[in-house]
Design an enzyme around this catalytic site. Structure first.
Site, mmCIF file in Angstrom:
data_model
loop_
_atom_site.group_PDB
_atom_site.id
_atom_site.type_symbol
_atom_site.label_atom_id
_atom_site.label_comp_id
_atom_site.label_asym_id
_atom_site.label_seq_id
_atom_site.Cartn_x
_atom_site.Cartn_y
_atom_site.Cartn_z
ATOM 1 C CD GLU A 141 -3.011 -0.892 2.301
ATOM 2 O OE1 GLU A 141 -2.679 -0.191 3.284
ATOM 3 O OE2 GLU A 141 -4.113 -1.456 2.201
ATOM 4 C CG PHE A 142 -0.348 4.310 1.238
ATOM 5 C CD1 PHE A 142 -1.333 5.112 0.685
ATOM 6 C CD2 PHE A 142 -0.659 3.522 2.334
ATOM 7 C CE1 PHE A 142 -2.612 5.151 1.237
ATOM 8 C CE2 PHE A 142 -1.930 3.555 2.890
ATOM 9 C CZ PHE A 142 -2.920 4.374 2.337
ATOM 10 N NE ARG A 143 5.092 4.249 -6.465
ATOM 11 C CZ ARG A 143 4.956 3.441 -7.523
ATOM 12 N NH1 ARG A 143 3.743 3.086 -7.942
ATOM 13 N NH2 ARG A 143 6.021 2.995 -8.159
ATOM 14 C CG LEU A 144 5.033 2.623 2.069
ATOM 15 C CD1 LEU A 144 4.529 2.819 3.493
ATOM 16 C CD2 LEU A 144 6.366 3.350 1.866
ATOM 17 C CG HIS A 145 6.163 -1.419 -3.848
ATOM 18 N ND1 HIS A 145 4.788 -1.400 -3.892
ATOM 19 C CD2 HIS A 145 6.596 -0.439 -4.697
ATOM 20 C CE1 HIS A 145 4.394 -0.467 -4.744
ATOM 21 N NE2 HIS A 145 5.464 0.142 -5.227
#
Length: 206
Positions: free
Chosen positions: A181-185
Protein backbone atom coordinates in the site's frame (compact mmCIF):
# COMPACT_ATOMS: atom_id res chain seq x y z
CA UNK A 1 21.50 -10.50 7.10
CA UNK A 2 19.54 -13.54 8.18
CA UNK A 3 16.05 -14.20 6.89
CA UNK A 4 14.48 -14.22 10.39
CA UNK A 5 12.74 -10.88 9.89
CA UNK A 6 12.28 -11.02 6.13
CA UNK A 7 8.89 -11.46 4.52
CA UNK A 8 7.02 -10.66 1.34
CA UNK A 9 3.67 -9.30 2.40
CA UNK A 10 2.53 -11.61 5.18
CA UNK A 11 4.60 -14.56 3.96
CA UNK A 12 8.06 -15.37 5.37
CA UNK A 13 10.98 -15.77 2.98
CA UNK A 14 13.07 -18.94 3.03
CA UNK A 15 16.76 -19.41 2.22
CA UNK A 16 16.21 -20.88 -1.28
CA UNK A 17 15.27 -18.39 -4.02
CA UNK A 18 14.44 -21.20 -6.45
CA UNK A 19 11.87 -22.60 -4.02
CA UNK A 20 10.45 -19.10 -3.55
CA UNK A 21 10.25 -18.63 -7.31
CA UNK A 22 8.58 -22.01 -7.77
CA UNK A 23 5.92 -21.14 -5.22
CA UNK A 24 5.18 -17.81 -6.90
CA UNK A 25 5.11 -19.36 -10.39
CA UNK A 26 2.66 -22.00 -9.21
CA UNK A 27 0.42 -19.35 -7.67
CA UNK A 28 0.60 -17.27 -10.86
CA UNK A 29 -0.54 -20.31 -12.83
CA UNK A 30 -3.83 -20.19 -10.96
CA UNK A 31 -4.47 -16.47 -11.44
CA UNK A 32 -2.89 -15.28 -14.70
CA UNK A 33 -5.15 -15.41 -17.75
CA UNK A 34 -2.35 -16.21 -20.20
CA UNK A 35 1.22 -17.49 -20.00
CA UNK A 36 2.23 -17.21 -16.34
CA UNK A 37 5.69 -18.30 -17.55
CA UNK A 38 6.08 -15.23 -19.79
CA UNK A 39 9.06 -13.00 -19.06
CA UNK A 40 10.84 -9.97 -20.46
CA UNK A 41 14.33 -11.04 -21.53
CA UNK A 42 17.04 -8.37 -21.76
CA UNK A 43 20.38 -8.64 -23.56
CA UNK A 44 22.89 -6.23 -25.09
CA UNK A 45 24.26 -6.04 -28.61
CA UNK A 46 27.90 -5.63 -29.60
CA UNK A 47 27.67 -1.85 -29.17
CA UNK A 48 26.30 -2.19 -25.64
CA UNK A 49 22.79 -1.09 -26.63
CA UNK A 50 20.19 -2.97 -24.57
CA UNK A 51 17.46 -5.04 -26.22
CA UNK A 52 14.37 -6.61 -24.65
CA UNK A 53 11.57 -8.94 -25.76
CA UNK A 54 9.01 -11.35 -24.30
CA UNK A 55 9.82 -15.08 -24.22
CA UNK A 56 8.52 -18.10 -22.33
CA UNK A 57 10.30 -19.87 -19.49
CA UNK A 58 10.42 -23.57 -20.33
CA UNK A 59 12.22 -25.02 -17.32
CA UNK A 60 13.99 -24.05 -14.13
CA UNK A 61 15.81 -25.74 -11.28
CA UNK A 62 18.72 -24.95 -8.98
CA UNK A 63 20.99 -24.57 -12.03
CA UNK A 64 18.97 -21.70 -13.53
CA UNK A 65 16.16 -20.60 -15.84
CA UNK A 66 15.80 -22.05 -19.36
CA UNK A 67 14.34 -20.64 -22.57
CA UNK A 68 14.76 -21.64 -26.23
CA UNK A 69 15.51 -19.74 -29.42
CA UNK A 70 17.19 -19.72 -32.81
CA UNK A 71 20.85 -18.90 -32.19
CA UNK A 72 20.84 -16.79 -35.35
CA UNK A 73 18.17 -14.50 -33.89
CA UNK A 74 19.05 -11.13 -32.40
CA UNK A 75 18.79 -12.45 -28.85
CA UNK A 76 20.70 -15.58 -29.76
CA UNK A 77 23.60 -13.64 -31.25
CA UNK A 78 23.61 -11.11 -28.40
CA UNK A 79 23.59 -13.69 -25.63
CA UNK A 80 26.22 -15.85 -27.31
CA UNK A 81 28.34 -12.73 -27.65
CA UNK A 82 28.07 -11.40 -24.10
CA UNK A 83 27.31 -14.52 -22.06
CA UNK A 84 24.96 -12.44 -19.89
CA UNK A 85 21.24 -11.70 -19.69
CA UNK A 86 18.46 -10.52 -17.39
CA UNK A 87 14.83 -11.54 -16.91
CA UNK A 88 11.76 -9.90 -15.44
CA UNK A 89 8.54 -11.73 -14.58
CA UNK A 90 5.47 -9.59 -13.85
CA UNK A 91 2.29 -11.16 -12.52
CA UNK A 92 -0.28 -8.38 -12.53
CA UNK A 93 -3.01 -10.50 -10.96
CA UNK A 94 -0.82 -11.04 -7.88
CA UNK A 95 0.92 -7.66 -8.00
CA UNK A 96 4.29 -9.38 -7.97
CA UNK A 97 7.53 -9.15 -9.90
CA UNK A 98 10.74 -11.18 -10.04
CA UNK A 99 13.96 -9.79 -11.53
CA UNK A 100 16.91 -12.08 -12.35
CA UNK A 101 20.43 -11.28 -13.59
CA UNK A 102 23.37 -13.51 -14.36
CA UNK A 103 25.48 -15.37 -16.85
CA UNK A 104 24.25 -17.73 -19.53
CA UNK A 105 25.15 -21.18 -20.79
CA UNK A 106 23.84 -23.32 -23.64
CA UNK A 107 21.74 -26.28 -22.52
CA UNK A 108 22.87 -29.80 -23.39
CA UNK A 109 21.83 -31.38 -26.69
CA UNK A 110 19.78 -33.91 -24.72
CA UNK A 111 17.83 -31.12 -23.00
CA UNK A 112 17.23 -29.29 -26.27
CA UNK A 113 16.21 -32.47 -28.10
CA UNK A 114 13.85 -33.41 -25.29
CA UNK A 115 12.05 -30.08 -25.31
CA UNK A 116 12.01 -29.79 -29.12
CA UNK A 117 10.25 -33.14 -29.37
CA UNK A 118 7.39 -31.84 -27.21
CA UNK A 119 6.64 -28.88 -29.52
CA UNK A 120 3.68 -29.02 -31.94
CA UNK A 121 4.64 -30.29 -35.37
CA UNK A 122 4.02 -26.91 -37.05
CA UNK A 123 6.29 -25.23 -34.51
CA UNK A 124 9.07 -27.69 -35.29
CA UNK A 125 8.63 -27.01 -39.00
CA UNK A 126 8.75 -23.28 -38.29
CA UNK A 127 12.07 -23.64 -36.50
CA UNK A 128 13.55 -24.87 -39.78
CA UNK A 129 11.77 -22.38 -42.01
CA UNK A 130 12.37 -19.14 -40.11
CA UNK A 131 15.61 -17.18 -40.43
CA UNK A 132 14.64 -15.48 -37.18
CA UNK A 133 15.27 -11.71 -36.94
CA UNK A 134 16.43 -11.48 -40.57
CA UNK A 135 14.60 -9.25 -43.10
CA UNK A 136 11.62 -10.98 -44.77
CA UNK A 137 10.63 -9.61 -48.18
CA UNK A 138 7.18 -11.20 -48.24
CA UNK A 139 5.26 -13.36 -45.77
CA UNK A 140 4.39 -15.69 -48.64
CA UNK A 141 8.08 -16.63 -48.76
CA UNK A 142 7.90 -17.86 -45.16
CA UNK A 143 4.74 -19.87 -45.89
CA UNK A 144 6.47 -21.44 -48.90
CA UNK A 145 9.49 -22.37 -46.80
CA UNK A 146 7.25 -24.02 -44.18
CA UNK A 147 5.58 -26.01 -46.98
CA UNK A 148 8.97 -27.11 -48.29
CA UNK A 149 10.06 -28.34 -44.86
CA UNK A 150 6.69 -30.05 -44.44
CA UNK A 151 7.29 -31.94 -47.69
CA UNK A 152 10.82 -32.86 -46.62
CA UNK A 153 9.65 -34.25 -43.27
CA UNK A 154 6.15 -35.68 -43.92
CA UNK A 155 6.06 -37.68 -40.71
CA UNK A 156 6.45 -36.71 -37.07
CA UNK A 157 10.20 -37.37 -37.01
CA UNK A 158 11.52 -33.84 -37.51
CA UNK A 159 15.10 -33.40 -36.28
CA UNK A 160 16.07 -30.33 -34.27
CA UNK A 161 17.95 -27.72 -36.32
CA UNK A 162 21.56 -27.37 -35.16
CA UNK A 163 21.11 -23.61 -34.64
CA UNK A 164 17.98 -24.00 -32.51
CA UNK A 165 18.61 -24.71 -28.84
CA UNK A 166 18.26 -23.29 -25.36
CA UNK A 167 19.98 -20.98 -22.95
CA UNK A 168 20.13 -21.33 -19.20
CA UNK A 169 20.41 -18.10 -17.23
CA UNK A 170 22.57 -18.90 -14.19
CA UNK A 171 21.56 -16.23 -11.68
CA UNK A 172 23.82 -14.13 -9.53
CA UNK A 173 20.89 -12.00 -8.34
CA UNK A 174 17.19 -12.79 -7.87
CA UNK A 175 14.91 -10.05 -6.57
CA UNK A 176 11.36 -10.64 -5.36
CA UNK A 177 8.97 -7.66 -5.36
CA UNK A 178 5.55 -7.64 -3.70
CA UNK A 179 3.23 -4.66 -4.09
CA UNK A 180 2.46 -2.73 -0.91
CA UNK A 181 0.00 0.00 0.00
CA UNK A 182 1.05 3.59 -0.75
CA UNK A 183 3.98 2.22 -2.81
CA UNK A 184 5.65 0.83 0.32
CA UNK A 185 6.53 -2.34 -1.51
CA UNK A 186 8.47 -5.34 -0.21
CA UNK A 187 11.74 -6.04 -2.08
CA UNK A 188 13.93 -8.99 -1.10
CA UNK A 189 17.22 -9.50 -2.94
CA UNK A 190 19.18 -12.77 -3.08
CA UNK A 191 22.81 -12.44 -4.21
CA UNK A 192 25.80 -14.73 -4.69
CA UNK A 193 29.25 -14.32 -6.21
CA UNK A 194 29.35 -17.54 -8.24
CA UNK A 195 27.25 -20.61 -8.96
CA UNK A 196 27.37 -22.97 -5.99
CA UNK A 197 28.07 -20.19 -3.48
CA UNK A 198 25.69 -19.59 -0.60
CA UNK A 199 23.04 -16.96 -1.16
CA UNK A 200 22.94 -13.78 0.92
CA UNK A 201 19.64 -11.98 1.19
CA UNK A 202 18.34 -8.69 2.46
CA UNK A 203 15.65 -6.10 2.09
CA UNK A 204 15.78 -3.12 -0.28
CA UNK A 205 14.02 0.21 0.03
CA UNK A 206 11.00 0.31 -2.28
Amino acid sequence: MTNDSLSLGENPVGDDPFAQFGQWLEEAGATEINDPNALALASVDASGLPDVRMVLLKDFDARGFVFYTNFGSAKGRQILGSGKAAMCFHWKSLRRQVRIRGTTEVVSDAEADGYYATRPRRSRLGAWASDQSQPLRDRALLIDKVAAVDAKYPGDDIPRPANWSGFRLVPSEIEFWQDGEFRLHDRILFKRIAEGDAWTLGRLYP
